[in-house]
Enzyme design. Structure first.
Site, PDB file in Angstrom:
ATOM      1  N   HIS A 205      51.019  40.829  26.748  1.00 58.95           N
ATOM      2  CA  HIS A 205      49.657  40.421  27.108  1.00 58.95           C
ATOM      3  C   HIS A 205      49.344  39.044  26.498  1.00 58.95           C
ATOM      4  O   HIS A 205      48.426  38.904  25.675  1.00 58.95           O
ATOM      5  CB  HIS A 205      48.638  41.468  26.661  1.00 58.95           C
ATOM      6  CG  HIS A 205      47.354  41.398  27.435  1.00 58.95           C
ATOM      7  ND1 HIS A 205      46.577  42.495  27.703  1.00 58.95           N
ATOM      8  CD2 HIS A 205      46.693  40.352  28.016  1.00 58.95           C
ATOM      9  CE1 HIS A 205      45.503  42.140  28.385  1.00 58.95           C
ATOM     10  NE2 HIS A 205      45.557  40.837  28.593  1.00 58.95           N
ATOM     11  N   LEU A 206      50.092  38.084  26.952  1.00 65.07           N
ATOM     12  CA  LEU A 206      49.968  36.730  26.372  1.00 65.07           C
ATOM     13  C   LEU A 206      49.203  35.768  27.274  1.00 65.07           C
ATOM     14  O   LEU A 206      49.069  34.594  26.937  1.00 65.07           O
ATOM     15  CB  LEU A 206      51.376  36.148  26.122  1.00 65.07           C
ATOM     16  CG  LEU A 206      52.192  36.770  25.006  1.00 65.07           C
ATOM     17  CD1 LEU A 206      53.542  36.055  24.874  1.00 65.07           C
ATOM     18  CD2 LEU A 206      51.438  36.662  23.673  1.00 65.07           C
ATOM     19  N   GLY A 207      48.746  36.276  28.431  1.00 66.62           N
ATOM     20  CA  GLY A 207      48.146  35.370  29.425  1.00 66.62           C
ATOM     21  C   GLY A 207      47.098  34.433  28.846  1.00 66.62           C
ATOM     22  O   GLY A 207      47.059  33.248  29.172  1.00 66.62           O
ATOM     23  N   ALA A 208      46.253  34.964  27.980  1.00 70.74           N
ATOM     24  CA  ALA A 208      45.151  34.137  27.464  1.00 70.74           C
ATOM     25  C   ALA A 208      45.503  33.506  26.130  1.00 70.74           C
ATOM     26  O   ALA A 208      44.668  32.838  25.524  1.00 70.74           O
ATOM     27  CB  ALA A 208      43.912  35.009  27.303  1.00 70.74           C
TER      28      ALA A 208
ATOM     29  N   GLU B 100      48.787  49.732  26.279  1.00 67.70           N
ATOM     30  CA  GLU B 100      49.217  48.578  25.468  1.00 67.70           C
ATOM     31  C   GLU B 100      49.057  48.906  23.991  1.00 67.70           C
ATOM     32  O   GLU B 100      47.954  49.306  23.590  1.00 67.70           O
ATOM     33  CB  GLU B 100      48.400  47.345  25.852  1.00 67.70           C
ATOM     34  CG  GLU B 100      48.733  46.883  27.266  1.00 67.70           C
ATOM     35  CD  GLU B 100      48.027  45.586  27.686  1.00 67.70           C
ATOM     36  OE1 GLU B 100      47.262  45.035  26.879  1.00 67.70           O
ATOM     37  OE2 GLU B 100      48.241  45.156  28.820  1.00 67.70           O
TER      38      GLU B 100
ATOM     39  N   VAL C 266      49.920  39.401  35.831  1.00 68.47           N
ATOM     40  CA  VAL C 266      49.189  38.984  34.621  1.00 68.47           C
ATOM     41  C   VAL C 266      47.742  39.468  34.724  1.00 68.47           C
ATOM     42  O   VAL C 266      46.861  38.929  34.069  1.00 68.47           O
ATOM     43  CB  VAL C 266      49.221  37.448  34.361  1.00 68.47           C
ATOM     44  CG1 VAL C 266      50.589  36.973  33.965  1.00 68.47           C
ATOM     45  CG2 VAL C 266      48.693  36.676  35.536  1.00 68.47           C
ATOM     46  N   ALA C 267      47.500  40.482  35.569  1.00 64.50           N
ATOM     47  CA  ALA C 267      46.123  40.988  35.734  1.00 64.50           C
ATOM     48  C   ALA C 267      45.890  42.147  34.768  1.00 64.50           C
ATOM     49  O   ALA C 267      45.498  41.940  33.603  1.00 64.50           O
ATOM     50  CB  ALA C 267      45.893  41.385  37.181  1.00 64.50           C
ATOM     51  N   ARG C 268      46.163  43.354  35.212  1.00 63.93           N
ATOM     52  CA  ARG C 268      46.078  44.529  34.358  1.00 63.93           C
ATOM     53  C   ARG C 268      47.186  45.496  34.765  1.00 63.93           C
ATOM     54  O   ARG C 268      47.463  45.661  35.969  1.00 63.93           O
ATOM     55  CB  ARG C 268      44.722  45.244  34.530  1.00 63.93           C
ATOM     56  CG  ARG C 268      43.575  44.600  33.776  1.00 63.93           C
ATOM     57  CD  ARG C 268      43.756  44.705  32.264  1.00 63.93           C
ATOM     58  NE  ARG C 268      42.689  44.032  31.534  1.00 63.93           N
ATOM     59  CZ  ARG C 268      42.684  42.759  31.161  1.00 63.93           C
ATOM     60  NH1 ARG C 268      43.709  41.961  31.475  1.00 63.93           N
ATOM     61  NH2 ARG C 268      41.688  42.241  30.488  1.00 63.93           N
TER      62      ARG C 268
ATOM     63  N   VAL D 267      41.631  32.857  38.288  1.00 67.38           N
ATOM     64  CA  VAL D 267      43.046  32.746  37.916  1.00 67.38           C
ATOM     65  C   VAL D 267      43.901  32.632  39.176  1.00 67.38           C
ATOM     66  O   VAL D 267      44.774  31.753  39.278  1.00 67.38           O
ATOM     67  CB  VAL D 267      43.493  33.970  37.069  1.00 67.38           C
ATOM     68  CG1 VAL D 267      44.977  33.846  36.730  1.00 67.38           C
ATOM     69  CG2 VAL D 267      42.673  34.075  35.792  1.00 67.38           C
TER      70      VAL D 267
HETATM   71  N1  LIG Z   1      46.969  38.537  31.191  1.00 67.54           N
HETATM   72  C1  LIG Z   1      45.913  37.973  30.690  1.00 67.54           C
HETATM   73  O1  LIG Z   1      45.877  37.645  29.517  1.00 67.54           O
HETATM   74  C2  LIG Z   1      44.735  37.717  31.549  1.00 67.54           C
HETATM   75  C3  LIG Z   1      43.949  36.574  31.369  1.00 67.54           C
HETATM   76  C4  LIG Z   1      42.835  36.371  32.183  1.00 67.54           C
HETATM   77  C5  LIG Z   1      42.535  37.311  33.147  1.00 67.54           C
HETATM   78  N2  LIG Z   1      43.287  38.428  33.279  1.00 67.54           N
HETATM   79  C6  LIG Z   1      42.990  39.451  34.302  1.00 67.54           C
HETATM   80  O2  LIG Z   1      42.845  38.782  35.521  1.00 67.54           O
HETATM   81  C7  LIG Z   1      41.721  39.276  36.197  1.00 67.54           C
HETATM   82  C8  LIG Z   1      41.159  38.196  37.064  1.00 67.54           C
HETATM   83  O3  LIG Z   1      40.597  37.155  36.280  1.00 67.54           O
HETATM   84  P1  LIG Z   1      39.723  36.010  36.976  1.00 67.54           P
HETATM   85  O4  LIG Z   1      39.208  35.182  35.893  1.00 67.54           O
HETATM   86  O5  LIG Z   1      40.507  35.373  38.057  1.00 67.54           O
HETATM   87  O6  LIG Z   1      38.571  36.900  37.596  1.00 67.54           O
HETATM   88  P2  LIG Z   1      37.759  36.575  38.905  1.00 67.54           P
HETATM   89  O7  LIG Z   1      36.631  37.532  38.905  1.00 67.54           O
HETATM   90  O8  LIG Z   1      37.473  35.126  39.004  1.00 67.54           O
HETATM   91  O9  LIG Z   1      38.745  36.957  40.086  1.00 67.54           O
HETATM   92  C9  LIG Z   1      39.049  38.258  40.481  1.00 67.54           C
HETATM   93  C10 LIG Z   1      39.263  38.240  41.977  1.00 67.54           C
HETATM   94  O10 LIG Z   1      39.752  39.497  42.381  1.00 67.54           O
HETATM   95  C11 LIG Z   1      39.134  39.822  43.602  1.00 67.54           C
HETATM   96  N3  LIG Z   1      39.194  41.254  43.841  1.00 67.54           N
HETATM   97  C12 LIG Z   1      38.403  42.217  43.308  1.00 67.54           C
HETATM   98  N4  LIG Z   1      38.761  43.408  43.810  1.00 67.54           N
HETATM   99  C13 LIG Z   1      39.772  43.201  44.685  1.00 67.54           C
HETATM  100  C14 LIG Z   1      40.531  44.040  45.531  1.00 67.54           C
HETATM  101  N5  LIG Z   1      40.309  45.364  45.561  1.00 67.54           N
HETATM  102  N6  LIG Z   1      41.509  43.457  46.291  1.00 67.54           N
HETATM  103  C15 LIG Z   1      41.709  42.124  46.258  1.00 67.54           C
HETATM  104  N7  LIG Z   1      40.994  41.279  45.492  1.00 67.54           N
HETATM  105  C16 LIG Z   1      40.062  41.819  44.705  1.00 67.54           C
HETATM  106  C17 LIG Z   1      37.733  39.297  43.450  1.00 67.54           C
HETATM  107  O11 LIG Z   1      37.124  39.130  44.703  1.00 67.54           O
HETATM  108  C18 LIG Z   1      37.986  37.977  42.761  1.00 67.54           C
HETATM  109  O12 LIG Z   1      38.211  36.960  43.699  1.00 67.54           O
HETATM  110  C19 LIG Z   1      40.774  39.710  35.086  1.00 67.54           C
HETATM  111  O13 LIG Z   1      39.915  40.729  35.523  1.00 67.54           O
HETATM  112  C20 LIG Z   1      41.714  40.190  34.023  1.00 67.54           C
HETATM  113  O14 LIG Z   1      41.913  41.576  34.192  1.00 67.54           O
HETATM  114  C21 LIG Z   1      44.374  38.651  32.501  1.00 67.54           C
HETATM  115  O1  LIG Z   2      40.985  39.640  30.527  1.00 63.97           O
HETATM  116  C1  LIG Z   2      41.345  38.708  29.830  1.00 63.97           C
HETATM  117  O2  LIG Z   2      40.622  37.747  29.541  1.00 63.97           O
HETATM  118  C2  LIG Z   2      42.740  38.706  29.338  1.00 63.97           C
HETATM  119  O3  LIG Z   2      43.400  39.867  29.644  1.00 63.97           O
HETATM  120  C3  LIG Z   2      42.871  38.317  27.917  1.00 63.97           C
HETATM  121  O4  LIG Z   2      42.777  39.428  27.100  1.00 63.97           O
HETATM  122  P1  LIG Z   2      42.873  39.198  25.520  1.00 63.97           P
HETATM  123  O5  LIG Z   2      41.576  38.649  25.105  1.00 63.97           O
HETATM  124  O6  LIG Z   2      43.114  40.533  24.944  1.00 63.97           O
HETATM  125  O7  LIG Z   2      43.988  38.252  25.293  1.00 63.97           O
END
Ligand SMILES: NC(=O)c1ccc[n+]([C@@H]2O[C@H](COP(=O)([O-])OP(=O)(O)OC[C@H]3O[C@@H](n4cnc5c(N)ncnc54)[C@H](O)[C@@H]3O)[C@@H](O)[C@H]2O)c1
Ligand SMILES: O=C(O)[C@H](O)COP(=O)(O)O
Length: 673
Positions: A409-412, A390, A359-361, A294
């Site tokens: 939590h609409l990211g996905a 949440e 948009v992470a956690r 992301v």
């Molecule tokens: N809001 C949403 O709906 C939504 C949607 C998708 C993902 N997410 C969140 O986003 C996160 C990332 O998704 P992704 O697909 O990019 O995952 P990913 O595993 O591809 O990327 C995560 C990155 O974070 C880095 N990382 C881990 N620990 C770290 C630290 N302490 N400091 C700095 N960087 C660190 C990792 O090296 C990696 O590059 C997911 O774990 C999820 O929690 C949220």
């Molecule tokens: O980690 C994810 O993939 C996102 O936070 C999406 O979560 P959701 O499936 O609850 O929308």
């Protein structure tokens, strides 16, 4: 088919026990069978169940077979000695698989746990019973695993699941409801809204095989508990990447231009043009923290926002990033290392007026500290899609803060992403239920399909060598130190041994315990039992056509039931290879043998002399034990030799004694693989 039947039986068990998994006192009285079941009746040797006469017999406790009226009903009654109906309610869901297990229980006179059943399927140690149930399957009975989908999943994924499994879509379950349902499920699929806690695994009675997280973040799944319970966790790591990145960019722009606040104001009948003057993105520095899928997509898009720079494309330290950024976009997973990574201390180091997108956690920000930083003007604005709790409390100061833009939590949550996620997770879960190794496993080694195809016979070899070696240990237990040597002409880094090590561990532990070991929990189980497995690579000359030439397993500091298995250096040593695609034993102790690692083997050390093969063969023949192969390895002619005899049936104790009594025979052991 094997899996279907095994799961069907497990499911049947769950029904019998009315979800409780108590395996005592299960004896059906009347079992009503339809005529289509007749071959099975014969197969199962149902003379131990006596017919009660006509189909108009008393109401059955259980009926088995098709409900179609075309079938004649054949009631059967268990002999009184097997009846134990107290407190057992007829269960409408009683099906042919529960029938299968009851038959196994009746025939053996004891009751089994489903873990035991699973182990049987794995090990084939109740070959006969297994074959009976498999034949039962051959007559057209089908059983499907059950997948519980606990949060809304795209239709395409549901369809894929339904092609293979019974799908139970039950949304908004309370933690208690989830725990009570889970013992009837082989797989569970969730999004981020369901906590898959340790209690869920504790309640599953060993049945849950896979948890599918329909998304990326797996912080809502207790991975340690999943691993301990041998439950595979898979996620859908790619399908929502773009959606999350787009939402990040949307929040970034909306925050900078006060879109949400201005919208609310206009809808409230106001026209506050000077209040909502925004901040431009051009020429600003954006820190992308967590530069994974992301994060990198966010950076790519941010670069397109004219001259915005994406820090992280050039890697900088965390401190430098927070000190220089005008905008910070968070994209790391929630882990112990990232929990509250933005806090009072880090906010204090930021540029005054920084703007934050998350948009992470929610948990990666100390939310109370963020409120303080917003009040102090250190953080000018925050745009948040995710929250520690949440949904967040209605009176959350953070949500209600005028400089905060919030989305639920609409990211996905785009149509496209959700269809993609649903397909990705359904394929992963079905693959895992079929016993395939998953490319998106979170708590097990991921083995690419082509590597797996090549390794498959060695995986079998690894387990068989483990089983063989541990049965050579006197008393079976006390195995603490095991050395595994892999010999290959390939470069050392060309072999991922995790899968092989897991299977050796399975082979070493299962024959001497009631523990179920699989790829997921092998390392954990070994550690828990104080079993230390060290690995060594021998690089051989020659053609690297095969991934491995041989595998050697050595168990140190134990006595052996078969002294000849002890090598010169004092360990039990066995060595095997793959021949024509099947596992072969090629060395026991210092003796070279050539034995297929299948079925049952008698190992026998004797003084090499003419007529030995004939003598042993004729004893086995007299006792009606069929020999599948024989091989003799000797130090030198007329010196000590080890004979390995493959047998189809388990010889009686007296038969083995007769062989042991042949004067030239010095020791003898029977091993079942
Ligand atoms: N809001 C949403 O709906 C939504 C949607 C998708 C993902 N997410 C969140 O986003 C996160 C990332 O998704 P992704 O697909 O990019 O995952 P990913 O595993 O591809 O990327 C995560 C990155 O974070 C880095 N990382 C881990 N620990 C770290 C630290 N302490 N400091 C700095 N960087 C660190 C990792 O090296 C990696 O590059 C997911 O774990 C999820 O929690 C949220
Ligand atoms: O980690 C994810 O993939 C996102 O936070 C999406 O979560 P959701 O499936 O609850 O929308």
């Amino acid at each position: 088919m094997r899996l279907k039947i095994a799961k069907g039986i497990a499911r049947g068990l769950a029904f019998i026990h009315d979800k409780k998994h108590v395996h005592a006192n299960i004896k059906p009285t009347n079992i009503l069978l339809t005529s289509e079941m007749e071959p099975i009746i014969t197969d199962f040797g149902l003379d131990r169940l006596r017919p009660t006469g006509s189909s108009s017999a008393a109401q059955p406790d259980f009926s088995v077979g098709s409900s179609s009226g075309a079938h004649q009903l054949l009631p059967y009654q268990a002999p009184e000695s097997l009846q134990q109906p107290q407190g057992l309610q007829p269960n409408p869901k009683w099906d042919v698989y529960s029938f299968g297990i009851v038959l196994l229980e009746l025939l053996s006179g004891r009751v089994f746990s489903d873990r035991e059943m699973d182990r049987w399927w794995e090990s084939g140690s109740v070959e006969e019973d297994k074959n009976r149930v498999l034949r039962m399957a051959d007559v057209g009975i089908k059983g499907e695993p059950t997948v519980l989908v606990a949060e809304k999943l795209g239709e395409a994924g549901i369809k894929l699941l339904k092609d293979y499994a019974d799908v139970d879509c039950s949304y908004n379950l309370s933690p208690e409801e989830l725990c009570s349902k889970i013992s009837q499920c082989d797989a569970l699929i969730v999004r981020s809204g369901t906590k898959v806690s340790r209690e869920v695994f504790e309640s599953c009675g060993g049945r849950l095989r896979v948890v599918g997280r329909a998304g990326v973040g797996i912080d809502n799944v207790d991975l340690a508990a999943a691993t301990e319970y041998g439950c595979l966790v898979v996620n859908a790591p790619t399908a929502n990447t773009v959606a999350a990145a787009e939402h990040g960019i949307a929040l970034l722009a909306a925050m900078a231009r006060n879109v949400a606040q201005a919208d609310a104001s206009v809808k409230a009948g106001k026209w506050e043009r000077s209040k909502y003057v925004g901040a431009s993105l051009v020429g600003k520095t954006l820190a992308v923290m967590g530069f994974g899928k992301v994060g990198s997509e966010v950076a790519r898009r941010a670069k397109g926002l004219d001259r915005a720079r994406a820090i992280g494309v050039e890697l900088v330290s965390f401190d430098e990033a927070i000190a220089t950024a005008d905008f910070i976009s968070l994209h790391m997973p929630l882990t112990p290392a990232t929990s509250k990574v933005l806090n009072d201390e880090t906010f204090a180091k930021m540029k005054k007026g920084v703007r934050i997108v998350n948009v992470a956690r929610g948990g990666v920000i100390d939310e109370e500290a963020l409120v303080r930083a917003l009040d102090a003007g250190i953080v000018a604005q925050a745009a948040l899609d995710v929250f520690t709790d949440e949904p967040p409390p209605k009176d959350s100061k953070l949500i209600l803060h005028e400089n905060v833009t919030a989305t639920p939590h609409l990211g996905a949550s785009t149509m496209e992403a959700q269809e993609g996620v649903a397909i990705e997770i359904a394929e992963a879960v079905v693959g895992a239920l079929k016993g395939e190794l998953s490319a998106t496993a979170v708590n097990a080694p991921m083995v690419p399909a082509e590597v797996l195809t090549e390794l498959k016979p060695f995986v079998d070899l690894a387990e068989k060598l483990g089983r063989f070696a541990v049965q050579l240990v006197a008393g079976g237990s006390g195995v603490k130190t095991v050395k595994v040597t892999y010999a290959s002409a390939r470069a050392p880094d060309d072999l991922d041994t995790r899968l092989l090590r897991a299977m050796i561990t399975k082979g070493l532990i299962e024959p001497i315990s009631s523990v179920f070991v699989n790829l997921v929990n092998a390392d954990f189980t070994a550690k828990q039992r104080g079993l230390r497995i060290t690995e060594e690579r021998i690089v051989l000359d020659g053609s690297p056509e095969n991934p491995l030439e041989f595998i050697q397993v050595q168990i140190a500091n134990v006595e052996s039931r078969f002294a000849s298995a002890i090598s010169d250096s004092g360990e039990i040593k066995v060595e095997g290879c793959v021949k024509d695609g099947s596992p072969h034993l090629r060395k026991v102790g210092s003796f070279e043998v050539d034995v297929s690692l299948e079925g049952s083997i008698i190992l026998c050390r004797q003084v090499d002399q003419p007529g030995m093969i004939g003598k042993v063969g004729s004893i086995l023949g007299q006792e009606n034990v069929n020999v599948s192969f024989m091989s003799v390895g000797r130090i030198a002619p007329r010196k000590q030799a080890v004979m390995a005899i493959g047998v189809d049936d388990r010889p009686k104790k007296e038969t083995l004694k007769k062989i042991g009594d042949i004067p030239a025979v010095e020791e003898l052991v029977f091993l079942k693989l």
